[in-house]
Design a protein around this motif. Sequence first.
Motif, short mmCIF file in Angstrom:
data_model
loop_
_atom_site.label_atom_id
_atom_site.label_comp_id
_atom_site.label_asym_id
_atom_site.label_seq_id
_atom_site.Cartn_x
_atom_site.Cartn_y
_atom_site.Cartn_z
N ASP A 150 -11.15 20.49 -5.92
CA ASP A 150 -10.03 21.36 -5.17
C ASP A 150 -9.40 22.37 -6.20
OD1 ASP A 150 -10.09 20.01 -2.84
OD2 ASP A 150 -8.59 18.44 -3.32
N LEU A 151 -9.35 21.94 -7.45
CA LEU A 151 -8.95 23.09 -8.41
C LEU A 151 -10.02 24.16 -8.53
CD1 LEU A 151 -6.71 23.11 -10.34
CD2 LEU A 151 -7.88 22.02 -12.12
N GLU A 152 -11.29 24.05 -8.55
CA GLU A 152 -12.24 24.91 -8.57
C GLU A 152 -12.41 25.88 -7.51
OE1 GLU A 152 -15.62 22.69 -11.30
OE2 GLU A 152 -15.62 22.18 -9.19
N LYS A 153 -12.01 25.16 -6.17
CA LYS A 153 -12.09 25.99 -4.87
C LYS A 153 -10.78 26.95 -5.05
CE LYS A 153 -14.15 22.43 -2.00
NZ LYS A 153 -13.85 21.54 -0.93
N GLN A 154 -9.86 26.72 -5.38
CA GLN A 154 -8.65 27.52 -5.61
C GLN A 154 -8.81 28.77 -6.41
OE1 GLN A 154 -5.98 27.62 -3.77
NE2 GLN A 154 -6.08 25.57 -2.75
N ALA A 155 -9.56 28.48 -7.61
CA ALA A 155 -9.96 29.61 -8.55
C ALA A 155 -10.94 30.36 -7.86
CB ALA A 155 -10.41 28.97 -9.87
N ILE A 156 -12.06 29.84 -7.39
CA ILE A 156 -12.92 30.81 -6.55
C ILE A 156 -12.48 31.45 -5.67
CG2 ILE A 156 -15.19 30.59 -5.39
CD1 ILE A 156 -15.28 29.61 -8.36
N SER A 157 -11.38 31.04 -4.82
CA SER A 157 -10.85 31.67 -3.62
C SER A 157 -9.98 32.89 -4.30
CB SER A 157 -9.84 30.73 -3.05
OG SER A 157 -9.13 31.49 -1.78
#
Length: 640
Positions: A150-157
Amino acid sequence: MEFCPKCGTWVRPGFVSCPRCGYAVLYMNKDRILSFMERLLIKERSEERKRVLKDRVSAEVIDISGDIATLECAFPKFEEGDVVGYVTGEHTIEPLGAVIGGGRFLTISIYGQHRLEERLRIDLCEAEVLIGYDLQLDLVRRIRSGELDDLEKQAISCVFEGPIQRGIKSVELEDRRDIKGGFSLDNSQVRAVEAILGLEDYELLLIIGPPGTGKTRVIAKAAFELTRRGERILIASHTNRAVDNALEILPVEYALRVGRPEKVLPHIRPYLLSYKARTSLGKKLENLENEISKLKMEINELYKSKDEWYKIGHKEKYQQLKSELGRLKSRLRELCDERNTMLMEESERLVTEAKIIGSTLIKSQLPPLKEERFDIVLMDECSQASITLALLGMVKAKKWVLVGDHKQLLPIFQTLNIRDKETPKMLSAFCYMLNKYKDRALWLRWHYRSNSEIIGFSQKYVYKEEIKPVDSCKKIKLEIGKFPKDMSFIDPNLPIVFLHVEGKEVLEKDGSRFNESEVNAIRRIVFVLKGLGVKSEQIGVITPYRAQRNRIKEVLKDDDLEVNTVDSFQGREKDVIIFSITSTEDLDFVDDENRLNVAFTRARKKLIVVGNSKAISMRKKGTLHEFLTYVKERNSIFMA
């Protein structure tokens, strides 16, 4: 085919920018960015692999205990904190781990899977840069496959999706003094810190910090205030020096530095994880390491004796010593295992408890930080980090602060044409995000470091009056005695000068350049400055070319006087900077706004630019031409 939305020109797939107007077509498409970065990273890794294969050392695996390996090297090469790999039969380099005990007998904390077994002979080489490419390539793969937490998805987004909806929120800063209480932050610095404190989860802030505007103090102040609110902070950068600059302002009990001891500034060593772990373990560790050192010395002596007995054919004595060596090596393994366990357990405790951790972006993804997560990442010198490199730090935290300067050095890629100035700009994480999130950017406005006339050029021509020097900058001048009449350009009342040298560039086979006339002029300038009491440590000589750097070093013969390329000088400063333009025929590489801005803003008290004014005048445009105009207006052009 696609067409450019700015000028309508048709653009072939794979182009980074419009060939007609230069519009950044790449910005529009996440898949294109990832595909381009993947190809580039693969090429860069291949070049790095060639380099490290030339500089390797043979080693024998002595012992493997869990995720700790002990190896005996043919000669000492690696030290604590080094990341090493091993060469397989296919001449590929497999990542191995980080050195936690250096010297001839290496102790390595192993990363993941490996093919090692006792008595195996392998070649070891540096691997940190290679692992950095691997980490970025793996991240690209996981972005494409959706294998993200989830943390990675937010940064990528944040990087690839649409802009953040809300405006910049601030939390009032009660104490406006810097951490050490020496002075109060200016309004732009306060605004930046308050905006950092006002960030909510999954929000981004960009801070534009031109030279001398106090960006490291802003980072340190924000980190300090965030810890008081109970948050956990990662201070990261592409370079070790940028991390150290921020940490050195913080109290040592607040911050932990993860990295190689020889790569950090000497006064930063007390912040190091290894230093704190050893200090905490105290006498118990000291006694154990003394015993290990004595044992290593005994083993080395036995090796010499064994070889001598072998040469004279005394097989019985040779076998006896060989047996004794086996016993001592076994004891060494036991002691190393005991020491390594102590250090690793203490290091894990320190990392877990630390509120502020500083590391490079690559180190943030390796043990002991691999599994660590943070509330916020403060990333400095972000203009030099590529998009994928910056993401290695962003995916570690819930809030992101990118600090940089789009007018300084950009990412350096070995495999790109040096004349390609647009691609590094578009692949710079800071430039890319600034293009997308202009409303999330704050400027640091006041310059404190250099004489007003030195920073005045960049103020006018580079930053378009977005920054201003404080009044005290007018008083920053060189303090020297009487100078030679034929070298009036050394006058302290002339902080910025151009010295015309009637020289010509010489092109080397590898494309680098040198200019003997400029070398000779610089030798005399340095000789006179030192004779007037300017210390070697206060002088820096900068040039765009390695060949010119090497020749200047040869003639100066002064290890205390730093001579380097522009690309190695960002983040540095000296009282006196001498910049050798070198080129006289092809000025395209030198005449780069970002590169020249770095060179011209390293000087505090005196900037002497050495070059051929006739060659510059013929261009009739560009940053060098603007600089010549600037010094001409101040009657500061001199003939050598």
